[in-house]
Scaffold this motif. Structure first.
Motif, PDB file in Angstrom:
ATOM      1  N   LEU A  70       0.819  -1.202   0.000  1.00  0.00           N
ATOM      2  CA  LEU A  70       0.000   0.000   0.000  1.00  0.00           C
ATOM      3  C   LEU A  70       0.857   1.258   0.000  1.00  0.00           C
ATOM      4  O   LEU A  70       0.603   2.191  -0.780  1.00  0.00           O
ATOM      5  CB  LEU A  70      -0.923  -0.008   1.226  1.00  0.00           C
ATOM      6  N   GLY A  71       1.874   1.302   0.845  1.00  0.00           N
ATOM      7  CA  GLY A  71       2.718   2.486   0.908  1.00  0.00           C
ATOM      8  C   GLY A  71       3.413   2.781  -0.406  1.00  0.00           C
ATOM      9  O   GLY A  71       3.477   3.938  -0.845  1.00  0.00           O
ATOM     10  N   SER A  72       3.919   1.745  -1.070  1.00  0.00           N
ATOM     11  CA  SER A  72       4.632   1.945  -2.334  1.00  0.00           C
ATOM     12  C   SER A  72       3.678   2.334  -3.451  1.00  0.00           C
ATOM     13  O   SER A  72       4.011   3.161  -4.315  1.00  0.00           O
ATOM     14  CB  SER A  72       5.400   0.671  -2.702  1.00  0.00           C
ATOM     15  N   GLU A  73       2.476   1.751  -3.456  1.00  0.00           N
ATOM     16  CA  GLU A  73       1.486   2.118  -4.473  1.00  0.00           C
ATOM     17  C   GLU A  73       1.055   3.572  -4.327  1.00  0.00           C
ATOM     18  O   GLU A  73       0.981   4.313  -5.322  1.00  0.00           O
ATOM     19  CB  GLU A  73       0.273   1.193  -4.375  1.00  0.00           C
ATOM     20  N   LEU A  74       0.781   3.996  -3.105  1.00  0.00           N
ATOM     21  CA  LEU A  74       0.378   5.387  -2.886  1.00  0.00           C
ATOM     22  C   LEU A  74       1.519   6.353  -3.181  1.00  0.00           C
ATOM     23  O   LEU A  74       1.299   7.449  -3.717  1.00  0.00           O
ATOM     24  CB  LEU A  74      -0.101   5.575  -1.442  1.00  0.00           C
ATOM     25  N   ALA A  75       2.739   5.940  -2.864  1.00  0.00           N
ATOM     26  CA  ALA A  75       3.891   6.797  -3.157  1.00  0.00           C
ATOM     27  C   ALA A  75       4.025   7.030  -4.653  1.00  0.00           C
ATOM     28  O   ALA A  75       4.242   8.167  -5.102  1.00  0.00           O
ATOM     29  CB  ALA A  75       5.160   6.167  -2.590  1.00  0.00           C
TER      30      ALA A  75
END
Length: 642
Positions: free
Chosen positions: A343-348
């Protein structure tokens, strides 16, 4: 006759009391004369002469007063009973008139004579309306519109069903998959979904993927998006017209699926087969599915930082979180994402792509050495980190948050190594906590290692209770006990739970997959246990233009790749005979296969920019065999073909 009987019941105690008092006085008079007389002289009963006459006079006065009081009480009681009786008759009459008025008005409403029926409904207007009439009016109101169930909580005035043959707790992917499976096997089934969200069942992956790449300025309202292949769709599984109203569930002839939105289950009575909602409504069930998902974790240092920090922090999970973060990203200058997982990498990447069109600064920090450091082998994690940086993201690796403060209209993130990061908003993406709030009241077991409700291979927690999705810690007959937090697992486990709720008794053997896209050019699909702490073997090849998520969805026709999978291709896979080309740049991992090993057996596989080959990977894990040369196994995925 009814009135006489009522009066007698109330006067009888007085009569019995008078008789008893009389006998006592006679006995007392006899004792005073030294013997029991054979009869009582009448002169003693009516005169004031000595020898008991005074007591008789008192008795006569007492009886007279009691008689007068009894008559007065009887008159008052009869009058009150008559008034209550008349009120009850009037109430029953008004109910029947109102019901008759509704039946007569409904079929002839389009015709002019319908205006001749207002009197039956006007009569009760001066009284307090009875509950049945109120409920009827509420149902009629809800039938005139279709939109409110999709955009707000269920109105409290609606008459909710007291029983549901199939009760599904949670309104996510697992519940919807279960409902669809139940209806497929039992076409007349009546299914009730209860969710604390205000929305109908929807898919979550687009919230961190495609929705951020939409060109539609009203995407936060429409929630429609273009997939990588250009086709448009909504995040909702079905439109509102697919569902029936909850208050119609009892009466609908052919069954259906109803969704009770904005309601939270707070107590579960396993022995009584019923649940209690947060408004004290009780609903009984024959069979129940718990698919309550989970809640996003937060960092304790943020929770302790105070209100000013908390209101500038987003825990990303729901539609409202997407809308909120979209608004924030258009009104601030800096956003920091804490977390280097999916999730963090996708949102980044999504926010980084947006930053190229504005002055938004996007920072991502995590304690690992690289993006997806807990999943990917180190070399591939480092390569992914560089890819994320190219999307316009400032990446801070090996970053452990020590404290967060609010100062001079900025959030200050203090790291343990002394670094200081100033930002306007924080997004925490550090995992999910399974929702097991019903474990205590329901007496259900929670797994101490993985969290979630502990169930067997058939996803059962009790004989008539199943658990699916993020909240289920299930027994995988191939890989052992697990808990998985991915969309495809929610689909697979929900579908299986629905089948077993209708008597299938199937174990969980279908290995679910998951996928993540870092934009339209880099994506991967995975299955089984993918843990960077396990030994891995990677086989890579040079990528072509068709080896991207965008090209994959153009071929499959769907952005939710798990829905397009078929098991048939697993048995027809043929190894490529094309010789492996030499990869010119060893650090350019265009596409490939990564095998995760445990005791020399493949327990997990990642397909890096390799799509529509998941059934092959599933079969390899299902076989559970040792492989002497994994390069030969990699040929089954045809990664060396142009």
């Amino acid at each position: 006759m009814l009135k006489c009987r009522t009066v007698w019941k109330k006067l009888a105690p007085l009569a019995r009391t008078s008789s008893t008092l009389c006998r006592q006085n006679v006995r007392k008079a006899g004792l005073n004369n030294g013997r029991i007389p054979t009869h009582v002289p009448t002169a003693h009963m009516s005169s004031g002469l000595p020898g008991g006459g005074g007591d008789n006079l008192k008795y006569a006065l007492l009886v007279g007063a009691a008689s007068i009081g009894g008559v007065a009480y009887a008159y008052h009681t009869m009058k009150g009973d008559q008034q209550r009786y008349q009120a009850r008759i009037t109430e029953l009459s008004s109910r029947s008139q109102k019901a008759a008025a509704k039946e007569s008005v409904t079929p002839i409403q389009p015709q002019p004579p319908a205006t001749t029926e207002p009197k039956p409904e006007a009569a009760p207007s001066s009284q307090e309306p009875s509950p049945p009439a109120s409920g009827t009016e509420a149902v009629a109101t809800s039938e005139t519109t279709e939109l409110p169930p999709a955009v707000g909580s269920t109105p409290a005035s609606l008459k909710l069903p007291s029983h549901a043959p199939y009760l599904l707790l949670g309104g996510g992917t697992a519940s919807f998959a279960a409902a669809r499976s139940i209806r497929a096997r039992d076409p007349g089934a009546k299914v009730l979904i209860v969710t604390d969200e205000p929305d109908l069942p929807y898919m979550r992956p687009p919230l961190s993927k495609e929705l951020w790449f939409s060109d539609d300025p009203s995407v936060t309202e429409t929630l429609r998006f273009k997939q990588w292949n250009g086709k448009e769709r909504s995040i909702y599984f079905q439109p509102p017209s697919f569902y029936i109203n909850p208050e119609e569930l009892d009466s609908v002839e052919n069954g259906g699926v109803a969704v009770l939105t904005g309601k939270k289950v707070v107590h579960m009575d396993v022995r009584g087969n019923k649940v209690k909602l947060d408004d004290d409504t009780e609903i009984s069930y024959d069979k129940c599915l718990i698919a309550t998902g989970g809640v996003p974790r937060n960092l304790q240092v943020i929770e302790r930082a105070g209100e000013e920090v908390m209101k500038r922090t987003t825990l990303f999970r729901k539609i409202e979180d997407f809308r909120s973060l979209d608004k924030v990203s258009r009104n601030v200058k800096s956003i920091t994402i804490i977390g280097g997982g999916f999730l963090g990498s996708e949102l980044a990447c999504a926010l980084g792509r947006r930053s190229t069109e504005s002055d938004l600064e996007v920072i991502q920090m995590f304690p690992e050495k690289g993006n997806m450091g807990k999943v990917l082998p180190e070399y591939l994690s480092n390569w992914t980190t560089e890819k994320v940086k190219k999307e316009g993201v400032k990446v801070l690796s090996e970053a452990l948050v020590k404290s967060v403060t609010y100062k001079d209209d900025k959030l200050e993130i203090h790291l343990k190594d002394g670094r200081l990061v100033k930002t306007d908003h924080i997004v925490t993406a550090v995992g999910l906590e399974p929702n097991v709030d019903l474990a205590k009241s329901g007496g259900l077991e929670v797994d101490s290692d993985f969290g979630g409700y502990r169930v067997n291979a058939e996803l059962q927690a009790r004989s008539n209770i199943w658990v699916a999705g993020d909240a289920a810690c299930f027994y995988d007959i191939r890989l052992g006990r697990r808990r998985v937090e991915h969309h495809d697992h929610a689909v697979v486990s929900g579908r299986l739970a629905g089948e077993n709720m209708t008597g299938a008794n199937k174990p969980y053997w279908h290995q679910s997959m998951f996928w993540s896209d870092l934009g339209p050019d880099v994506g991967y699909e995975a299955i089984g246990i993918v843990d960077s702490s396990l030994p891995t073997v990677g086989v890579f090849a040079k990528a072509t233009a068709k080896d991207t998520p965008k090209a994959a969805t153009e071929e499959s026709g769907t952005g939710i790749r798990s829905e397009s999978e078929t098991e048939d291709t697993a048995t027809s896979a043929v190894a490529s005979v094309t010789p492996a080309p030499v990869v010119e740049n060893k650090d350019d991992y265009g596409k490939g296969v990564i095998f995760y090993l445990r005791d020399k057996v493949v327990v997990g596989i990642i397909l890096w920019n390799v799509f529509n080959r998941m059934p092959v990977a599933r079969k390899i894990i299902k076989d559970g065999e040792e492989h002497a040369d994994l390069n030969e196994v990699a040929k089954l995925f045809n990664i060396h073909e142009d």
